[in-house]
Scaffold this motif. Structure first.
Motif, PDB file in Angstrom:
ATOM      1  N   PHE A 101       0.849  -1.103  -0.008  1.00  0.00           N
ATOM      2  CA  PHE A 101       0.177   0.085  -0.085  1.00  0.00           C
ATOM      3  C   PHE A 101       0.954   1.370   0.081  1.00  0.00           C
ATOM      4  O   PHE A 101       0.432   2.426  -0.042  1.00  0.00           O
ATOM      5  CB  PHE A 101      -0.976  -0.157   1.066  1.00  0.00           C
ATOM      6  N   HIS A 102       2.079   1.084  -0.091  1.00  0.00           N
ATOM      7  CA  HIS A 102       2.933   2.359   0.192  1.00  0.00           C
ATOM      8  C   HIS A 102       4.248   2.355  -0.584  1.00  0.00           C
ATOM      9  O   HIS A 102       5.299   1.593  -0.027  1.00  0.00           O
ATOM     10  CB  HIS A 102       3.336   2.724   1.629  1.00  0.00           C
ATOM     11  N   THR A 103       4.503   2.837  -1.808  1.00  0.00           N
ATOM     12  CA  THR A 103       5.556   2.677  -2.505  1.00  0.00           C
ATOM     13  C   THR A 103       5.644   4.131  -3.210  1.00  0.00           C
ATOM     14  O   THR A 103       4.849   4.911  -3.049  1.00  0.00           O
ATOM     15  CB  THR A 103       5.523   1.537  -3.768  1.00  0.00           C
ATOM     16  N   HIS A 104       6.881   4.222  -4.054  1.00  0.00           N
ATOM     17  CA  HIS A 104       6.925   5.498  -4.319  1.00  0.00           C
ATOM     18  C   HIS A 104       7.759   5.253  -5.899  1.00  0.00           C
ATOM     19  O   HIS A 104       8.688   4.539  -5.930  1.00  0.00           O
ATOM     20  CB  HIS A 104       8.112   6.433  -3.772  1.00  0.00           C
ATOM     21  N   THR A 105       7.117   5.948  -6.764  1.00  0.00           N
ATOM     22  CA  THR A 105       7.847   5.647  -8.334  1.00  0.00           C
ATOM     23  C   THR A 105       7.723   7.134  -8.647  1.00  0.00           C
ATOM     24  O   THR A 105       7.073   8.242  -8.280  1.00  0.00           O
ATOM     25  CB  THR A 105       6.823   5.230  -9.218  1.00  0.00           C
ATOM     26  N   ILE A 124      -5.457  10.276  -1.761  1.00  0.00           N
ATOM     27  CA  ILE A 124      -4.519  11.480  -2.025  1.00  0.00           C
ATOM     28  C   ILE A 124      -3.127  11.051  -0.848  1.00  0.00           C
ATOM     29  O   ILE A 124      -3.480  10.363   0.006  1.00  0.00           O
ATOM     30  CB  ILE A 124      -5.022  12.747  -1.855  1.00  0.00           C
ATOM     31  N   LYS A 125      -2.000  11.552  -1.293  1.00  0.00           N
ATOM     32  CA  LYS A 125      -1.105  11.601  -0.533  1.00  0.00           C
ATOM     33  C   LYS A 125      -0.617  12.908   0.184  1.00  0.00           C
ATOM     34  O   LYS A 125      -0.449  13.979  -0.679  1.00  0.00           O
ATOM     35  CB  LYS A 125       0.219  11.004  -0.849  1.00  0.00           C
ATOM     36  N   ILE A 126      -0.743  12.819   1.549  1.00  0.00           N
ATOM     37  CA  ILE A 126       0.125  14.463   1.909  1.00  0.00           C
ATOM     38  C   ILE A 126       1.314  14.033   2.611  1.00  0.00           C
ATOM     39  O   ILE A 126       1.425  12.846   3.305  1.00  0.00           O
ATOM     40  CB  ILE A 126      -0.977  15.202   2.901  1.00  0.00           C
ATOM     41  N   ALA A 137       0.656   6.464   7.655  1.00  0.00           N
ATOM     42  CA  ALA A 137       1.775   5.817   7.256  1.00  0.00           C
ATOM     43  C   ALA A 137       2.872   5.415   8.434  1.00  0.00           C
ATOM     44  O   ALA A 137       2.530   5.979   9.652  1.00  0.00           O
ATOM     45  CB  ALA A 137       2.553   6.474   6.353  1.00  0.00           C
ATOM     46  N   HIS A 138       3.616   4.379   8.519  1.00  0.00           N
ATOM     47  CA  HIS A 138       4.442   3.918   9.402  1.00  0.00           C
ATOM     48  C   HIS A 138       3.920   3.732  10.715  1.00  0.00           C
ATOM     49  O   HIS A 138       4.340   4.235  11.786  1.00  0.00           O
ATOM     50  CB  HIS A 138       5.451   5.002   9.675  1.00  0.00           C
ATOM     51  N   LEU A 139       2.931   2.875  10.714  1.00  0.00           N
ATOM     52  CA  LEU A 139       2.141   2.152  12.001  1.00  0.00           C
ATOM     53  C   LEU A 139       1.669   3.663  12.843  1.00  0.00           C
ATOM     54  O   LEU A 139       2.017   3.477  14.144  1.00  0.00           O
ATOM     55  CB  LEU A 139       2.993   1.126  12.597  1.00  0.00           C
ATOM     56  N   THR A 181       5.359  -1.152   2.349  1.00  0.00           N
ATOM     57  CA  THR A 181       6.901  -1.508   2.383  1.00  0.00           C
ATOM     58  C   THR A 181       7.590  -0.223   2.624  1.00  0.00           C
ATOM     59  O   THR A 181       8.589   0.206   3.167  1.00  0.00           O
ATOM     60  CB  THR A 181       7.404  -2.206   1.419  1.00  0.00           C
ATOM     61  N   ASP A 182       7.195   0.954   1.673  1.00  0.00           N
ATOM     62  CA  ASP A 182       8.074   2.071   1.484  1.00  0.00           C
ATOM     63  C   ASP A 182       9.150   1.853   0.185  1.00  0.00           C
ATOM     64  O   ASP A 182      10.085   2.559   0.117  1.00  0.00           O
ATOM     65  CB  ASP A 182       8.771   2.676   2.662  1.00  0.00           C
ATOM     66  N   SER A 183       8.790   0.997  -0.438  1.00  0.00           N
ATOM     67  CA  SER A 183       9.626   0.502  -1.712  1.00  0.00           C
ATOM     68  C   SER A 183       9.929   2.047  -2.485  1.00  0.00           C
ATOM     69  O   SER A 183       8.731   2.635  -2.500  1.00  0.00           O
ATOM     70  CB  SER A 183       9.071  -0.674  -2.406  1.00  0.00           C
TER      71      SER A 183
END
Ligand SMILES: [Zn+2]
Length: 271
Positions: A9-13, A111-113, A180-182, A231-233
């Motif tokens: 649920f959490h990656t960055h491209t 959305i991401k903030i 994010a991040h628990l 994961t934050d990949s």
């Protein structure tokens, strides 16, 4: 390795043109080395290699002018090749309603903030307005929470700020906010005390490897229905990260919900 469906649920491209530069800049900011080159193409290949069914890419507008470019890319590629994209917003934009209407019409669910990268505290009234308008449109807000490695001494989203937001948006954002991040990177004790049990989701990005025992405590106290595997990949090796997740020793039912079930509901997908 396992028989589970998995959504990260959490990656960055980053778009191919700027990926190398963006990754180099973020690596220099103090985080670990990237495990992928940051392009969507690399993530698509990694999904297959890591046996991950879908990934969610969370782009961040670090200035107000980037919003349109990011959102047109997110709209174009959302849901294709196993990647869902969040839309971008920025606290300095006045036209939040229009931006969110565009995202809604494009089928974007999130959305991401990122308060640290966007120059305002999480409980700033401009973020509160964004989250209120997003929730009205049934768009989920994913927020960076806790320590960001680029700004370790000036945390822009603490558990207390989360409590302020929840009281300002009394009921409106229930189950439409992902921290994010628990719940707050490097804030496990405060999260346990102040946020567990609140009507928000936590994702498991990045923090699991740092303090797995505390993470298990948070997951158990908060409940598997409100936890999203993430994961934050590219900032972690996802195969290793999955191993750490499985080493928590949660039940099969908990694993199923966390690894894919909860995320599938938020994304509106069915296996
Ligand atoms: Zn991240």
């Amino acid at each position: 390795m396992n028989g589970y469906s998995i959504i990260d649920f959490h990656t960055h491209t980053f778009p191919k043109k700027i990926a190398a530069k963006a990754i180099a800049k973020l690596e220099a900011g103090g985080r670990s080395k990237a495990h992928l080159d940051g392009t969507p193409e690399a993530l698509i290949k990694a999904n297959a290699a890591d046996r991950i069914d879908y990934s969610v890419s969370l782009p961040i507008a670090t200035n107000a002018k980037q919003v349109e470019t990011i959102n047109s890319i997110s709209a174009e590629f959302n849901g294709k090749n196993g990647i869902f994209f969040a839309g971008a917003v920025h606290p300095e934009r006045e036209d939040i309603e229009e931006i969110l209407d565009f995202l809604k019409a494009s089928g974007i669910k999130l959305i991401k903030i990122h308060p640290d990268f966007q120059g305002a505290r999480f409980d700033d009234e401009r973020f509160i307005r964004i989250m209120r308008e997003a929730a009205k449109r049934d768009i989920v807000t994913v927020a960076h929470a806790g320590v960001d490695l680029d700004y370790p001494d000036d945390v822009h989203c603490t558990p207390d700020m989360v409590l302020n937001v929840l009281s300002a948006l009394d009921g409106i954002i229930d189950n439409k906010l992902v921290l994010a991040h628990l719940g707050g990177n490097e804030y496990p004790d405060e999260v346990l005390k102040k946020l567990c049990g609140k009507p928000v989701y936590f994702d498991t990005a990045y923090s699991l490897t740092g303090y797995p025992e505390k993470c298990r405590e948070i997951i158990r106290k908060h409940g598997a229905d409100k936890i999203l595997f993430a994961t934050d990949s590219p900032w972690v090796d996802r195969k290793e990260y999955l191993k750490v997740f499985f080493s928590l020793g949660l039940s099969e039912e908990e694993n199923r919900k966390i690894l894919a079930g909860n995320a599938a509901k938020l994304l509106g997908i069915y296996f």
